[in-house]
Design a protein around this motif. Structure first.
Motif, PDB file in Angstrom:
ATOM      1  N   UNK A   1     117.644  56.138  58.195  1.00  0.00           N
ATOM      2  CA  UNK A   1     117.688  55.524  56.862  1.00  0.00           C
ATOM      3  C   UNK A   1     118.671  54.365  56.746  1.00  0.00           C
ATOM      4  N   UNK A   2     118.577  53.423  57.671  1.00  0.00           N
ATOM      5  CA  UNK A   2     119.361  52.210  57.583  1.00  0.00           C
ATOM      6  C   UNK A   2     118.653  51.120  58.385  1.00  0.00           C
ATOM      7  N   UNK A   3     118.956  49.888  58.038  1.00  0.00           N
ATOM      8  CA  UNK A   3     118.415  48.767  58.788  1.00  0.00           C
ATOM      9  C   UNK A   3     119.022  48.747  60.179  1.00  0.00           C
ATOM     10  N   UNK A   4     118.223  48.447  61.218  1.00  0.00           N
ATOM     11  CA  UNK A   4     118.775  48.424  62.588  1.00  0.00           C
ATOM     12  C   UNK A   4     119.990  47.513  62.721  1.00  0.00           C
ATOM     13  N   UNK A   5     119.985  46.374  62.028  1.00  0.00           N
ATOM     14  CA  UNK A   5     121.110  45.440  62.140  1.00  0.00           C
ATOM     15  C   UNK A   5     122.397  46.027  61.579  1.00  0.00           C
ATOM     16  N   UNK A   6     122.291  46.899  60.577  1.00  0.00           N
ATOM     17  CA  UNK A   6     123.491  47.487  59.970  1.00  0.00           C
ATOM     18  C   UNK A   6     124.282  48.283  61.001  1.00  0.00           C
TER      19      UNK A   6
ATOM     20  N   UNK B   1     122.321  61.521  57.333  1.00  0.00           N
ATOM     21  CA  UNK B   1     121.586  62.344  58.293  1.00  0.00           C
ATOM     22  C   UNK B   1     120.635  63.322  57.612  1.00  0.00           C
ATOM     23  N   UNK B   2     120.971  63.754  56.389  1.00  0.00           N
ATOM     24  CA  UNK B   2     120.069  64.649  55.669  1.00  0.00           C
ATOM     25  C   UNK B   2     118.735  63.981  55.404  1.00  0.00           C
ATOM     26  N   UNK B   3     118.780  62.712  55.017  1.00  0.00           N
ATOM     27  CA  UNK B   3     117.548  61.955  54.806  1.00  0.00           C
ATOM     28  C   UNK B   3     116.799  61.762  56.114  1.00  0.00           C
TER      29      UNK B   3
ATOM     30  N   UNK C   1     106.271  55.786  54.105  1.00  0.00           N
ATOM     31  CA  UNK C   1     105.801  54.401  54.125  1.00  0.00           C
ATOM     32  C   UNK C   1     106.523  53.516  53.106  1.00  0.00           C
ATOM     33  N   UNK C   2     107.519  54.063  52.444  1.00  0.00           N
ATOM     34  CA  UNK C   2     108.288  53.290  51.469  1.00  0.00           C
ATOM     35  C   UNK C   2     109.763  53.668  51.590  1.00  0.00           C
ATOM     36  N   UNK C   3     110.389  53.188  52.664  1.00  0.00           N
ATOM     37  CA  UNK C   3     111.751  53.599  52.983  1.00  0.00           C
ATOM     38  C   UNK C   3     112.828  52.651  52.464  1.00  0.00           C
ATOM     39  N   UNK C   4     112.453  51.458  52.038  1.00  0.00           N
ATOM     40  CA  UNK C   4     113.474  50.473  51.690  1.00  0.00           C
ATOM     41  C   UNK C   4     114.497  50.993  50.677  1.00  0.00           C
ATOM     42  N   UNK C   5     114.087  51.723  49.615  1.00  0.00           N
ATOM     43  CA  UNK C   5     115.115  52.248  48.699  1.00  0.00           C
ATOM     44  C   UNK C   5     116.107  53.188  49.381  1.00  0.00           C
TER      45      UNK C   5
END
Length: 299
Positions: free
Chosen positions: A267-272, A203-205, A144-148
């Motif tokens: 582990x990335x923003x969809x736009x990236x 991918x590990x994350x 629930x805290x993925x931004x970092x």
């Protein structure tokens, strides 16, 4: 003046190679800066103390001297052997040189370019391995805290962009490559490689996030099953006064399951990824269309 070409004759390749040297060296420094900033962003999620943090930052932003030197030497050796076998290196450089002095200068710049490419290639492997290790061994993943966790995606995306820039830039200077199926295939492979450069360290994350999400969903399913069992007992025992409370509990669990289902494990923003894929694949798609049209016109 040893004039071979008319005054004012310029070849884009004469500028492209020095420009790529500057880009490789400049981007190496810039990527180290971005990686250091990304590590700082990720710091709240790290499981390391101050000394271990400094060690991670050092590995992330500092290349070991000997392997870097060997990578450049090996790159020079491979390109030299290819040139000896095909003879293309000499002919290409001679075609660009306007005088013996220019020929010496161009050859020096050419080999310095491949030297910097080898160093950048090793920097890419070294830094991406460090990022993957940070994520998989030193990061506390919270669903629930993925931004970092998005911090390093910009670093890997920039690295992939440099690889694509070098490939597409050289292809644009040598349009004859687009009429050669082998060259188009090589460009396609490098494009896929650039996408892997972006995704592989992350991918590990992704696996950790997926496992955490699956475990939470399984736990919710167990609780939902227990609530339904209790509801059935209340119905059979005609204990209707408990049904309202159980229904509320079930609603909360369904809300939790719906929330978990909506959480992305990438582990990335969809736009990236969208922007990177467009930048990498659109030129390749246009070149493939051009290649097919050319083949049809030659029939």
């Amino acid at each position: 003046i040893e004039g071979v070409f008319s005054v004012g004759t310029l070849f884009p390749a004469q500028f492209f190679i020095p420009a790529m040297i500057v880009i490789f060296l400049g981007m190496t420094h810039y990527l180290d800066h971005r990686a250091s900033a990304a590590l700082e962003t990720l710091r709240p999620a790290l499981t390391v103390n101050e000394e271990e943090y400094d060690q991670l930052q050092y590995r992330l932003t500092t290349l070991p001297a000997l392997p870097t030197l060997l990578a450049s030497v090996v790159t020079i050796g491979i390109i030299f052997l290819i040139g000896v076998i095909t003879g293309e290196t000499d002919s290409s450089l001679e075609a660009l040189a306007s005088s013996p002095t220019a020929d010496i200068f161009l050859r020096a710049v050419y080999w310095i370019g491949w030297w910097s490419f080898g160093a950048f290639g090793y920097h890419t492997v070294h830094q991406l391995r460090a990022i993957n290790k940070i994520y998989t061994e030193h990061t506390r993943v919270r669903l629930f805290s993925q931004r970092p966790l998005y911090a390093f995606s910009s670093v890997t995306a920039l690295t992939a962009g440099v690889i694509a820039l070098a490939t597409y830039g050289w292809t644009a200077l040598n349009p004859d490559n687009l009429t050669n199926l082998y060259s188009v295939a090589v460009i396609a492979v490098i494009t896929v490689l650039a996408l892997l450069v972006f995704a592989w360290p992350l991918l590990g994350t992704r696996r950790i996030l997926y496992r955490e999400k699956a475990q939470r969903l399984d736990a919710v399913s167990v609780r939902v099953e227990a609530v339904f069992d209790e509801i059935h007992r209340c119905i059979e025992g005609r204990e209707s006064e408990k049904l309202d409370e159980l229904t509320k509990i079930l609603s909360v669990l369904e809300t939790e399951r719906s929330t978990l289902d909506s959480i992305s494990t990438w582990p990335w923003q969809p736009d990236t990824l969208r922007y990177l894929a467009t930048a990498l694949l659109l030129p390749l798609l246009l070149w493939i269309i051009q290649f097919v049209v050319q083949l049809m016109m030659d029939l």
